[in-house]
Design a protein around this motif. Structure first.
Motif, PDB file in Angstrom:
ATOM      1  N   SER A 296       9.473  25.352  11.359  1.00  0.00           N
ATOM      2  CA  SER A 296       8.985  24.766  12.608  1.00  0.00           C
ATOM      3  C   SER A 296       8.121  23.534  12.334  1.00  0.00           C
ATOM      4  O   SER A 296       8.249  22.503  13.002  1.00  0.00           O
ATOM      5  N   LEU A 297       7.249  23.624  11.334  1.00  0.00           N
ATOM      6  CA  LEU A 297       6.375  22.498  10.984  1.00  0.00           C
ATOM      7  C   LEU A 297       7.166  21.294  10.477  1.00  0.00           C
ATOM      8  O   LEU A 297       6.727  20.153  10.622  1.00  0.00           O
ATOM      9  N   MET A 298       8.328  21.548   9.905  1.00  0.00           N
ATOM     10  CA  MET A 298       9.156  20.441   9.415  1.00  0.00           C
ATOM     11  C   MET A 298       9.606  19.530  10.551  1.00  0.00           C
ATOM     12  O   MET A 298       9.904  18.364  10.334  1.00  0.00           O
ATOM     13  N   ARG A 299       9.660  20.078  11.757  1.00  0.00           N
ATOM     14  CA  ARG A 299      10.044  19.262  12.914  1.00  0.00           C
ATOM     15  C   ARG A 299       8.918  18.319  13.329  1.00  0.00           C
ATOM     16  O   ARG A 299       9.152  17.259  13.883  1.00  0.00           O
ATOM     17  N   VAL A 300       7.680  18.731  13.069  1.00  0.00           N
ATOM     18  CA  VAL A 300       6.508  17.950  13.466  1.00  0.00           C
ATOM     19  C   VAL A 300       6.100  16.978  12.360  1.00  0.00           C
ATOM     20  O   VAL A 300       5.770  15.827  12.617  1.00  0.00           O
ATOM     21  N   HIS A 301       6.101  17.459  11.144  1.00  0.00           N
ATOM     22  CA  HIS A 301       5.716  16.666   9.980  1.00  0.00           C
ATOM     23  C   HIS A 301       6.979  16.381   9.179  1.00  0.00           C
ATOM     24  O   HIS A 301       7.898  17.175   9.164  1.00  0.00           O
ATOM     25  N   THR A 302       7.012  15.291   8.499  1.00  0.00           N
ATOM     26  CA  THR A 302       8.127  15.007   7.602  1.00  0.00           C
ATOM     27  C   THR A 302       7.577  15.089   6.184  1.00  0.00           C
ATOM     28  O   THR A 302       7.038  14.119   5.667  1.00  0.00           O
TER      29      THR A 302
ATOM     30  N   VAL B 197      -0.150  20.349   4.538  1.00  0.00           N
ATOM     31  CA  VAL B 197       0.069  21.157   5.727  1.00  0.00           C
ATOM     32  C   VAL B 197       0.476  22.538   5.212  1.00  0.00           C
ATOM     33  O   VAL B 197       1.295  22.635   4.294  1.00  0.00           O
ATOM     34  N   THR B 198      -0.101  23.606   5.779  1.00  0.00           N
ATOM     35  CA  THR B 198       0.192  24.941   5.265  1.00  0.00           C
ATOM     36  C   THR B 198       0.908  25.797   6.300  1.00  0.00           C
ATOM     37  O   THR B 198       0.741  25.607   7.507  1.00  0.00           O
ATOM     38  N   ALA B 199       1.691  26.730   5.783  1.00  0.00           N
ATOM     39  CA  ALA B 199       2.380  27.707   6.622  1.00  0.00           C
ATOM     40  C   ALA B 199       2.302  29.058   5.931  1.00  0.00           C
ATOM     41  O   ALA B 199       2.438  29.147   4.714  1.00  0.00           O
ATOM     42  N   SER B 200       2.099  30.096   6.718  1.00  0.00           N
ATOM     43  CA  SER B 200       1.959  31.437   6.152  1.00  0.00           C
ATOM     44  C   SER B 200       3.295  32.164   5.998  1.00  0.00           C
ATOM     45  O   SER B 200       3.352  33.251   5.447  1.00  0.00           O
TER      46      SER B 200
ATOM     47  N   MET C   5       0.837  -1.191   0.000  1.00  0.00           N
ATOM     48  CA  MET C   5       0.000   0.000   0.000  1.00  0.00           C
ATOM     49  C   MET C   5       0.878   1.249   0.000  1.00  0.00           C
ATOM     50  O   MET C   5       1.832   1.345   0.765  1.00  0.00           O
ATOM     51  N   LEU C   6       0.565   2.212  -0.863  1.00  0.00           N
ATOM     52  CA  LEU C   6       1.328   3.440  -0.930  1.00  0.00           C
ATOM     53  C   LEU C   6       0.970   4.344   0.239  1.00  0.00           C
ATOM     54  O   LEU C   6      -0.192   4.463   0.607  1.00  0.00           O
ATOM     55  N   THR C   7       1.981   4.992   0.804  1.00  0.00           N
ATOM     56  CA  THR C   7       1.714   5.932   1.876  1.00  0.00           C
ATOM     57  C   THR C   7       1.318   7.273   1.277  1.00  0.00           C
ATOM     58  O   THR C   7       1.732   7.624   0.174  1.00  0.00           O
ATOM     59  N   GLN C   8       0.520   7.994   2.023  1.00  0.00           N
ATOM     60  CA  GLN C   8       0.055   9.291   1.553  1.00  0.00           C
ATOM     61  C   GLN C   8       1.216  10.287   1.567  1.00  0.00           C
ATOM     62  O   GLN C   8       1.955  10.377   2.546  1.00  0.00           O
ATOM     63  N   GLN C   9       1.385  11.005   0.482  1.00  0.00           N
ATOM     64  CA  GLN C   9       2.431  12.023   0.370  1.00  0.00           C
ATOM     65  C   GLN C   9       2.024  13.249   1.177  1.00  0.00           C
ATOM     66  O   GLN C   9       0.877  13.696   1.095  1.00  0.00           O
ATOM     67  N   ILE C  10       2.973  13.777   1.960  1.00  0.00           N
ATOM     68  CA  ILE C  10       2.722  14.985   2.753  1.00  0.00           C
ATOM     69  C   ILE C  10       3.358  16.168   2.041  1.00  0.00           C
ATOM     70  O   ILE C  10       4.557  16.166   1.755  1.00  0.00           O
ATOM     71  N   VAL C  11       2.543  17.169   1.755  1.00  0.00           N
ATOM     72  CA  VAL C  11       3.003  18.392   1.101  1.00  0.00           C
ATOM     73  C   VAL C  11       2.974  19.521   2.120  1.00  0.00           C
ATOM     74  O   VAL C  11       1.981  19.718   2.813  1.00  0.00           O
ATOM     75  N   LEU C  12       4.070  20.257   2.204  1.00  0.00           N
ATOM     76  CA  LEU C  12       4.125  21.471   3.008  1.00  0.00           C
ATOM     77  C   LEU C  12       4.041  22.645   2.043  1.00  0.00           C
ATOM     78  O   LEU C  12       4.928  22.821   1.196  1.00  0.00           O
TER      79      LEU C  12
END
Length: 131
Positions: free
Chosen positions: A42-48, A32-35, A1-8
């Motif tokens: 900072s979000l890169m530490r939480v999400h990969t 995941v969005t950042a303004s 099963m393919l894992t879902q791609q995470i886009v920042l």
């Protein structure tokens, strides 16, 4: 099963990040969005993230500088697509020198954006298979 791609997705224009989120979630990406770039780092530490899509012209930190920082802090290697309203040769060169994988101009043509993203991801995944 393919894992879902995470886009920042990083842009100071919420309309752009909302559009990226809408378009890509229809294609089963988690977005995941950042303004701003500082929040993105900072979000890169939480999400990969598997992919980063970043504006070039933002307050607080230039997107090219942010791209360089993202490459330095990344736990994995991934495509970084820069989005900009300028297409001068220096901006494009600086983006690629900072580690960008691709460059897309605003106003964004969303069907073309989706195809280019899919192409970048497919190419990236094939390259990772041979590492």
């Amino acid at each position: 099963m393919l894992t879902q791609q995470i886009v920042l997705a990083v842009d100071d224009d919420q309309t752009i990040t909302d559009s990226i989120k809408t378009v890509l979630e229809l294609e089963n990406y988690k977005v995941v969005t950042a303004s701003n770039p500082k929040k993105a780092l900072s979000l890169m530490r939480v999400h990969t993230p598997n992919i980063i899509i970043s504006d070039i012209n933002m307050p607080q930190m230039d997107g090219v500088v942010a791209c360089r920082h993202m490459r330095e802090r990344a736990r994995n290697d991934f495509p970084i697509i820069m989005v900009a309203s300028v297409d001068d040769a220096d901006s494009i060169r600086h983006a690629f020198e900072a580690g960008a994988t691709d460059f897309i101009l605003k106003p964004v043509n969303w069907p073309l954006f989706q195809r280019r993203l899919d192409s970048v991801v497919s190419e990236w995944n094939r390259a990772q298979e041979f590492d």
